[in-house]
Design an enzyme around this catalytic site. Structure first.
Site, PDB file in Angstrom:
ATOM      1  CG  ASP A 165       1.701  -8.927  -1.325  1.00  0.00           C
ATOM      2  OD1 ASP A 165       2.829  -8.409  -1.190  1.00  0.00           O
ATOM      3  OD2 ASP A 165       1.524 -10.259  -1.352  1.00  0.00           O
TER       4      ASP A 165
HETATM    5  C1  BGC Z   1       5.223 -10.569  -2.029  1.00  0.00           C
HETATM    6  C2  BGC Z   1       5.172 -10.467  -0.622  1.00  0.00           C
HETATM    7  C3  BGC Z   1       6.033  -9.398  -0.077  1.00  0.00           C
HETATM    8  C4  BGC Z   1       6.081  -8.084  -0.698  1.00  0.00           C
HETATM    9  C5  BGC Z   1       6.890  -6.981  -0.326  1.00  0.00           C
HETATM   10  C6  BGC Z   1       5.102  -8.942  -2.738  1.00  0.00           C
HETATM   11  O1  BGC Z   1       5.255  -9.069  -4.305  1.00  0.00           O
HETATM   12  O2  BGC Z   1       4.082 -11.049  -2.551  1.00  0.00           O
HETATM   13  O3  BGC Z   1       5.289 -11.493   0.112  1.00  0.00           O
HETATM   14  O4  BGC Z   1       6.250  -9.293   1.166  1.00  0.00           O
HETATM   15  O5  BGC Z   1       6.104  -8.200  -2.318  1.00  0.00           O
HETATM   16  O6  BGC Z   1       8.444  -7.448  -0.869  1.00  0.00           O
END
Ligand code: BGC
Length: 723
Positions: A263
C-alpha cells in the site's frame, strides 16, 4: 497469473540490469492527477529516463500516459515499458454506486458487468491495473472505508470479489487481460480498533480464518493478478511484513503467484509501526515477506542497497520480485505494444468524449439496483401524479457528491442529479428545489428558503446525509450521523405536514434519530449512487422501477451499538427485553435499525413449502434446500432469498446465522417459482480448537428468507450422521 516462472525476455533483461534499474522496476511512484496519500518528494516523469521507476499510479489519459510510456520505451537505457495503476473502484468515467451500495444489489452479474465496463473505460485511458476489488469485511460504520467494501458478510465479499475479478480481468479482443485486479487490503483492515483508520486489528485466528481471509481466498481462486497488504498490524504483526500470512499462507498454501503490491508508503511506515529501525530494515522486512512492489515509499530504491550490504536480503529475492514485475508486463502484452488498447492513438486526440449511452444505461441500472427502500408507510410510494414536488437538501443537486469517494476519472459534469432526474421523470410536475442546509455546520442553514419552496407541495423529497468527502480513507467518524444543520432542515420539512420522502445519501450506514425515522413517510438508502443516481431515484419514486436492493450491512440505531452485524455468537445470557440480566444495552435497544438483507419492494412476496431433499447427511453428501416464492402483491418485482445455516451444538460457539448462499428471483405479479439451494455438508464444517475442519453429528438448522431479521426467516432442520 503465474509470474515466478522463467521467461527468456525477463531473464535476459534481468541479466542486463544494474541494481538501480532492478530497484526501479519494483518501485511504483505516484503522479498527481489525484492524491491518494501524502505526496512524495519525486517528480516521477523525470525519473523514467533513468529507469528509476517501473510503474506509475494516479495518472491516466492519453496525453500523460503516452508521454510517460514514450520516455520509458524510447529514452531509458533498456526500454522497459511502464505499467499504470489507478483506484478504479466503482467505475472509471461512468461512475456506478459505491461498493457498499452496489453490494446490496446481491447481483453477481451486475457486479461483474460494472467491473467490465470500468475496465473498458480505464483501459482506453491507459490504465493496466486497478487497486480493486476492496474486499475488507467491515462491521463498524465509524470506519470511513466501509464505503469501499461489500459490507459485513464474508460470503458476500467473496462473491463480490470473484465477480469483480472476472469483470476487470475479462480478456480484450487480443485475448489479453484488460485490467489487472489487485484485491485489497490483505487482511483484516476492516477490523481496525474503534473504526479508526490505520489502527491495529487485534483479532483472533478464528476471526481471520472465518471472516477476513475467505474473500481473499476466493479472489485468488478466481485468478486475481495482484494482492495489496493492509496498512494495519494484525495481532502485533504489520501486514506489510507478515511472513506467515504473505509467504506461508498466500504464496505457499494458496499458491498465489501474482504480484504483491505494497500500500501507499506502507513499507516506510514499518518504521512508524515500530518494527524497523530504518528504511533498509523496513525494505528487508517487506521483501522477505514477499512484497514485490514498493508503492511510494522509496524504501526499495534507497533501502535495499543498504539491506543487501548488511546481508538482510538476498539478490535472488530482489531478482524474483523484478522477474514477477517483468513477467507481469510481458503477460499484459506491454513489451509487444506499450500503448496497447489506448483509445487515443496520439497524445493530441485526448479530448474528453461524452459517456457512451450503453455505459450510462448500465450506471442507471446499477443505481436502480442499489437504492434500498427501507420504509414505505401506507404504500405512499410510488408517487401518484403529484402536481408539485419540493426537493430539499445539500445532496439534491450536487453532482460531485453523488459520485462518492474514489470516483476515479468521474466528472461532475457527466452526472445527472436528483433534481434533474426528477424534472425529467416527472415532466408534468412542478419540481421546486432549495438546498436549505450545507453538509456540515449551520452557517448557511436557510430554513426560510426551504419553507417557501415546500409550501403547497404534494410531497417533499429530502436529500440529506454525507458529502463525498465525509466517507472514504482517513475519514473515520465518531458520530456517523446526519449533521445538525441538515437535521434542522429535516425538522422543518416534517413540521410542514407534507409527506416527507427521505433519501439518505452516504458512504456508510448513518445513525438517524427516531423522530426522523418515525416522521418520514418513506425512507430510501440512496448511497452515493453515481453518474445516473438522479434518474435512478426518480424512476423508483415514479414506479417506473420497482426497488429490489437490500442492505449488505446492518444499520445501527445508535453509534454505541457498533460494531454491529447479524453473525454474532450466542451468549450464555441471550438477549431478553424482560430480563435485566441478559445481554444488551441499558440505554438503547439491542436490535439494529435495519438488519442485513432488509429492503422493500412495491410488491409483496410470500414463501411456502420449505423443504429438503434428505433429512440426514453424511460429510460427503449434498442437500437441496427449496422454497416456493410467490409474488402476492400488486406488480412485477424481484425478490432476494438468503440461505443461512446455524449449528446449534458444536465444540465451540457458532454464530447465530452464517450465510451460505443468496439468489435473486424475478417474479411477475401472481407468479410462483421454486428457489433451490444446493449445500455441501462439508461446507457446514467449522474449525475446531486445533484449527481442523469439523462437523458434529446432530441437528443442523437452515434458515431461509428475505433478510437476517428473525421475523423474515423460516427454519428447517436436518440431521448430521457421519456413520
Ligand atoms: C489506499 C489504497 C489505494 C492506494 C493507492 C492508499 O492510501 O489505502 O487502497 O489503493 O492508496 O491510491
Amino acid at each position: 497469473m503465474k509470474l515466478s516462472g522463467k521467461s527468456a525476455r525477463s531473464d535476459a533483461l534481468i541479466g542486463r540490469m544494474n541494481l538501480s534499474e532492478k530497484l526501479g522496476q519494483i518501485s511504483m511512484l505516484a503522479d498527481g492527477l489525484v492524491e491518494t496519500g501524502p505526496p512524495g518528494p519525486h517528480n516521477p516523469f523525470n525519473m523514467i529516463v533513468d529507469g528509476r521507476v517501473g510503474s506509475l499510479l494516479n495518472v491516466w489519459g492519453a496525453h500523460l500516459v503516452r508521454e510517460a510510456q514514450r520516455k520509458a520505451v524510447e529514452e531509458s537505457r533498456l526500454g522497459v515499458p511502464l505499467f499504470f495503476g489507478l483506484d478504479v473502484v466503482h467505475g472509471h468515467k461512468s461512475i456506478h454506486p459505491v461498493p457498499i451500495g452496489e453490494a446490496g444489489s446481491f447481483d453477481r452479474q451486475l457486479w461483474e458487468a460494472t467491473a467490465r465496463d470500468s475496465a473498458i473505460e480505464a483501459m482506453a485511458d491507459g490504465v493496466h491495473m486497478t487497486f480493486a476489488p476492496m474486499i475488507d469485511v467491515a462491521r463498524d460504520p465509524r470506519w470511513g472505508r466501509i464505503v469501499e467494501t461489500a459490507g459485513e458478510d464474508p460470503l458476500v465479499n467473496a462473491e463480490f470479489g470473484r465477480a469483480r475479478v472476472r469483470g476487470y480481468q475479462a480478456p480484450d479482443a487480443q485475448g489479453l487481460m484488460r485490467l489487472a485486479a489487485c484485491a485489497k487490503h490483505f487482511c483484516a483492515y476492516g477490523a481496525v480498533l474503534s473504526g479508526r483508520d490505520y489502527a491495529e486489528a487485534d483479532i483472533s485466528w478464528r476471526a481471520l480464518e472465518e471472516i477476513y481471509l475467505p474473500p481473499f481466498r476466493a479472489c485468488v481462486d478466481e485468478g486475481v493478478a495482484a494482492i495489496m497488504p493492509a496498512f494495519v498490524d494484525v495481532a502485533g504483526v504489520a501486514m506489510t511484513a507478515h511472513k506467515r500470512l504473505l509467504r506461508d499462507m498466500l504464496r505457499a498454501r494458496w499458491r498465489f503467484d501474482g504480484l504483491i503490491v505494497s500500500d501507499y508508503n506502507a513499507i516506510a511506515e514499518l518504521i512508524n509501526h515500530g518494527v524497523a529501525a530504518d528504511l533498509a530494515e523496513a525494505a528487508a522486512l517487506a521483501l522477505n515477506a514477499g512484497v514485490d512492489i514498493d508503492m511510494m515509499s522509496d524504501a526499495y530504491f534507497n533501502g535495499l542497497p543498504i539491506a543487501l550490504a548488511r546481508g538482510l536480503v538476498s539478490m535472488d529475492d530482489v531478482d524474483m520480485a523484478v522477474r514477477r514485475v517483468l513477467n507481469f508486463k510481458e503477460q499484459l502484452g506491454l513489451f509487444d505494444d506499450p500503448y496497447r488498447n489506448m483509445a487515443h492513438k496520439t497524445a493530441k486526440s485526448a479530448t474528453s468524449k461524452p459517456l457512451a449511452p450503453e455505459r450510462r444505461a448500465l450506471s442507471r441500472q446499477a443505481a436502480q439496483s442499489s437504492i434500498v427502500l427501507l420504509k414505505n408507510a401506507d404504500g405512499f410510494l410510488p408517487l401518484k401524479a403529484p402536481r408539485m414536488l419540493a426537493v430539499l437538501g445539500p445532496l439534491a443537486d450536487s453532482p460531485n457528491d453523488q459520485l462518492g469517494p474514489w470516483a476515479s476519472a468521474g466528472a461532475g459534469e457527466d452526472a445527472v442529479t436528483f433534481v434533474a432526474g426528477l424534472r425529467e421523470t416527472f415532466a408534468q410536475t412542478d419540481v421546486r428545489y432549495a438546498k436549505g442546509a450545507p453538509f456540515e455546520g449551520r452557517d448557511e442553514v436557510d430554513l426560510e428558503a426551504a419553507r417557501k419552496t415546500l409550501a403547497g407541495a404534494d410531497a417533499i423529497i429530502l436529500c440529506i446525509g454525507e458529502s463525498r468527502l465525509m466517507s472514504g480513507e482517513a475519514v473515520s467518524r465518531t458520530r456517523p450521523e446526519v449533521p445538525e444543520g441538515q437535521l434542522e432542515l429535516a425538522r422543518t420539512a416534517l413540521e410542514s405536514g407534507a409527506p416527507v420522502i427521505l433519501a439518505i445519501n452516504s458512504g456508510r450506514p448513518l445513525i438517524l434519530p427516531d423522530w426522523l425515522v418515525e416522521g418520514a413517510q418513506a425512507i430510501l438508502a440512496a448511497w452515493h449512487a453515481g453518474t445516473e443516481a438522479g434518474p435512478a431515484l426518480a424512476q423508483i419514486l415514479s414506479g417506473a422501477c420497482n426497488p429490489s436492493a437490500r442492505l449488505a450491512i446492518t444499520w445501527p440505531r445508535v453509534t454505541g451499538q457498533a460494531p454491529i452485524f447479524y453473525g454474532i455468537r450466542p451468549t450464555g445470557r441471550p438477549h431478553d427485553p424482560q430480563n435485566g440480566w441478559s445481554t444488551g444495552f441499558s440505554d438503547a435497544p439491542f436490535d439494529p435499525r435495519w438488519s442485513f438483507g432488509q429492503g422493500l419492494s412495491y410488491t409483496r412476496f410470500t414463501r411456502a413449502n420449505l423443504r429438503v431433499d434428505r433429512d440426514t447427511l453424511g460429510l460427503d453428501d449434498l442437500v437441496s434446500v427449496s422454497v416456493d416464492v410467490t409474488n402476492a402483491g400488486v406488480c412485477d418485482g424481484v425478490e432476494t432469498v438468503f440461505l443461512f445455516s446455524r449449528d446449534p451444538v458444536a465444540q465451540v460457539t457458532r454464530p447465530m446465522l452464517e450465510l451460505h448462499d443468496f439468489t435473486k428471483v424475478a417474479l411477475r405479479q401472481g407468479e410462483t417459482r421454486t428457489v433451490v439451494f444446493v449445500v455441501k455438508a462439508r461446507d457446514l464444517c467449522y474449525l475446531d480448537e486445533d484449527r481442523k475442519p469439523r462437523l458434529d453429528d446432530g441437528a443442523m438448522q437452515f434458515h431461509i428468507g428475505a433478510s437476517a431479521r428473525p421475523a423474515d426467516l423460516d427454519r428447517i432442520d436436518v440431521t448430521i450422521a457421519q456413520g
